[in-house]
Design an enzyme around this catalytic site. Structure first.
Site, PDB file in Angstrom:
ATOM      1  N   HIS A 194       0.860  -1.190   0.000  1.00  0.00           N
ATOM      2  CA  HIS A 194       0.000   0.000   0.000  1.00  0.00           C
ATOM      3  C   HIS A 194       0.890   1.232   0.000  1.00  0.00           C
ATOM      4  O   HIS A 194       1.220   1.791   1.051  1.00  0.00           O
ATOM      5  CB  HIS A 194      -0.931  -0.043   1.227  1.00  0.00           C
ATOM      6  CG  HIS A 194      -1.976   1.033   1.240  1.00  0.00           C
ATOM      7  ND1 HIS A 194      -3.154   0.907   1.946  1.00  0.00           N
ATOM      8  CD2 HIS A 194      -2.028   2.253   0.653  1.00  0.00           C
ATOM      9  CE1 HIS A 194      -3.884   2.002   1.793  1.00  0.00           C
ATOM     10  NE2 HIS A 194      -3.210   2.851   1.023  1.00  0.00           N
ATOM     11  N   HIS A 218       1.128   4.715  -2.522  1.00  0.00           N
ATOM     12  CA  HIS A 218       0.715   5.494  -3.700  1.00  0.00           C
ATOM     13  C   HIS A 218       1.994   6.156  -4.200  1.00  0.00           C
ATOM     14  O   HIS A 218       2.568   6.991  -3.480  1.00  0.00           O
ATOM     15  CB  HIS A 218      -0.305   6.564  -3.317  1.00  0.00           C
ATOM     16  CG  HIS A 218      -1.545   5.987  -2.704  1.00  0.00           C
ATOM     17  ND1 HIS A 218      -2.698   5.757  -3.428  1.00  0.00           N
ATOM     18  CD2 HIS A 218      -1.813   5.568  -1.440  1.00  0.00           C
ATOM     19  CE1 HIS A 218      -3.617   5.231  -2.626  1.00  0.00           C
ATOM     20  NE2 HIS A 218      -3.102   5.104  -1.418  1.00  0.00           N
ATOM     21  N   HIS A 251      -9.654   0.808  -1.214  1.00  0.00           N
ATOM     22  CA  HIS A 251      -9.632   1.474   0.088  1.00  0.00           C
ATOM     23  C   HIS A 251     -11.041   1.390   0.664  1.00  0.00           C
ATOM     24  O   HIS A 251     -12.016   1.719  -0.023  1.00  0.00           O
ATOM     25  CB  HIS A 251      -9.270   2.958  -0.068  1.00  0.00           C
ATOM     26  CG  HIS A 251      -7.822   3.222  -0.333  1.00  0.00           C
ATOM     27  ND1 HIS A 251      -7.125   2.629  -1.346  1.00  0.00           N
ATOM     28  CD2 HIS A 251      -6.945   4.050   0.297  1.00  0.00           C
ATOM     29  CE1 HIS A 251      -5.864   3.074  -1.330  1.00  0.00           C
ATOM     30  NE2 HIS A 251      -5.735   3.944  -0.347  1.00  0.00           N
ATOM     31  N   GLU A 265     -11.358   3.497   5.883  1.00  0.00           N
ATOM     32  CA  GLU A 265     -10.333   4.447   6.353  1.00  0.00           C
ATOM     33  C   GLU A 265     -11.083   5.561   7.093  1.00  0.00           C
ATOM     34  O   GLU A 265     -10.926   5.743   8.299  1.00  0.00           O
ATOM     35  CB  GLU A 265      -9.524   5.001   5.172  1.00  0.00           C
ATOM     36  CG  GLU A 265      -8.429   5.996   5.561  1.00  0.00           C
ATOM     37  CD  GLU A 265      -7.714   6.615   4.354  1.00  0.00           C
ATOM     38  OE1 GLU A 265      -8.256   6.554   3.226  1.00  0.00           O
ATOM     39  OE2 GLU A 265      -6.614   7.181   4.550  1.00  0.00           O
ATOM     40  N   ASP A 295       1.591   4.107   2.705  1.00  0.00           N
ATOM     41  CA  ASP A 295       0.548   4.925   2.076  1.00  0.00           C
ATOM     42  C   ASP A 295       1.150   6.050   1.223  1.00  0.00           C
ATOM     43  O   ASP A 295       1.284   5.886   0.005  1.00  0.00           O
ATOM     44  CB  ASP A 295      -0.424   5.474   3.134  1.00  0.00           C
ATOM     45  CG  ASP A 295      -1.827   5.710   2.608  1.00  0.00           C
ATOM     46  OD1 ASP A 295      -2.106   5.336   1.459  1.00  0.00           O
ATOM     47  OD2 ASP A 295      -2.665   6.270   3.360  1.00  0.00           O
ATOM     48  N   ASP A 296       1.480   7.172   1.838  1.00  0.00           N
ATOM     49  CA  ASP A 296       2.031   8.338   1.120  1.00  0.00           C
ATOM     50  C   ASP A 296       3.214   8.866   1.931  1.00  0.00           C
ATOM     51  O   ASP A 296       3.103   9.889   2.622  1.00  0.00           O
ATOM     52  CB  ASP A 296       0.956   9.420   0.983  1.00  0.00           C
ATOM     53  CG  ASP A 296      -0.247   8.926   0.206  1.00  0.00           C
ATOM     54  OD1 ASP A 296      -0.170   8.878  -1.035  1.00  0.00           O
ATOM     55  OD2 ASP A 296      -1.250   8.554   0.844  1.00  0.00           O
TER      56      ASP A 296
END
Ligand code: ADE
Ligand code: ZN
Length: 340
Positions: free
Chosen positions: A18, A20, A198, A201, A279-280
């Site tokens: 996961h 991005h 997703h 969340e 994630d980011d």
């Protein structure tokens, strides 16, 4: 066994499922690409960009994330972005990556789908040869846009089918339930693509049910709010449905107030297949190793728990079964070599 949890974390072979890739754009690279492509940024310096990374919910982050991607124009830009991430992943002893990308964030600005996939795919290929990381691509649909737009994106992906292993669903969750994308997921399944989304969340447990029952996902990204529904938890445990959990993201986006209240340990106690991911990372203050360290410290995870979480990554990855068997054998050998 290294008596420091941090040493163990460094040495564990890891998967990242996961991430991005546009969320790995560090402010330094953002500025370099802005200069290279003559794109004007609304920030005067790297420090100013970092200061702007204060979010109280998902949408605050998304607004700045879509703005940040405007510097990505050429195939080389996408290569450079992914390569910078993959080098960091190598430093964290990541062996296997499934990388999300958001084609609609680029095609909407006039960047060709082929340019995006071309650069990212080249980085994945070089990662195998030069870093010993197996990396592949999962294309996400932006859920705040229509299903028709997602379908047009899937149409564009047809020509690049061999370079994409799956589809996902990201962006603003609330008000955009998985069921909005029923048809495009059916089509993606017919194309033989893997399916993730997703869910849970910020959105309610019902969205996780829909991701499972309407879309037919094979993994749930985040899934935090599943814990509000006991029968959903039982289902996820029974089906060994992997959750790709992102602790520092949850903290930065105020999904949790404090990492010590993070649901990861409760998820494990309930028998869920949890993995740890970033994630980011450029926006949330840490790559996958940082996420392991943060959650280990906050929740007091022990040796066996850390090993189980890292091993879950290899169980949850979309790799052929013979490859999984080999990866798990190598993982177990690496753990055995650490001693107790
Ligand atoms: N796009 C990038 N990161 C995301 C996240 N954490 N949730 C939803 N969409 C995203
Ligand atoms: Zn995400």
């Amino acid at each position: 066994m290294p008596d420091q949890p941090h040493l163990l974390i460094d040495r564990l072979p890891k998967c990242e499922l996961h991430i991005h890739i546009e969320g790995s754009l560090e402010p330094e690279l953002m500025f370099a690409l802005a200069q290279r492509n003559k794109v004007k940024l609304p920030f005067a310096s790297v420090e100013e960009v970092r200061k702007a990374y204060q979010f109280s919910q998902l949408q605050d982050f998304l607004d700045i994330y879509y703005q940040g991607m405007s510097v990505l124009i050429t195939e080389q830009d996408f290569f450079d972005l992914a390569w910078a991430y993959l080098e960091r992943a190598r430093a964290d002893n990541v062996r296997y990556v499934e990388m999300f990308f958001d084609p609609q964030g680029h095609t909407s600005r006039g960047v060709a789908f082929a340019t995006v996939v071309g650069g990212l795919h080249r980085a994945c290929q070089e990662a195998a040869a030069r870093l010993g990381i197996r990396a592949s691509l999962i294309m996400c649909f932006l859920r705040h846009l229509s299903e028709a737009e997602a379908e047009a994106t899937l149409d564009q992906a047809q020509a690049h089918r061999s370079r994409i292993i799956g589809v996902g669903l990201d962006s603003s969750e609330k008000g955009h339930p998985p069921s909005k994308f029923r048809t495009v997921y059916r089509r993606a399944r017919e194309m033989g693509l893997h399916l993730v989304a997703h869910a849970g969340e910020e959105g309610p447990p019902e969205y996780v049910w829909e991701a499972l029952d309407v879309l037919g996902v094979e993994r749930v990204d985040h899934g935090n709010r599943s814990l509000e529904d006991d029968s959903l938890v039982a289902r996820l445990a029974r089906e060994r449905m992997p959750l790709t959990v992102c602790p520092l993201s949850n903290l930065k986006l105020c999904v949790v107030r404090d990492l010590r209240r993070h649901p990861l340990r409760r998820m494990m106690d309930k028998g869920l297949t949890v993995t740890v991911n970033s994630d980011d990372p450029a926006y949330f203050g840490g790559y996958v190793g940082d996420n392991y360290r943060a959650v280990q410290q906050a929740l007091g995870l022990g040796r066996d728990e850390l090993i189980a979480v890292a091993r879950n990554g290899f169980l949850a990855a979309f790799m052929p079964e013979d490859e999984r068997k080999k990866a798990l054998t190598e993982f177990d050998a690496a753990v055995a070599a650490l001693g107790r």
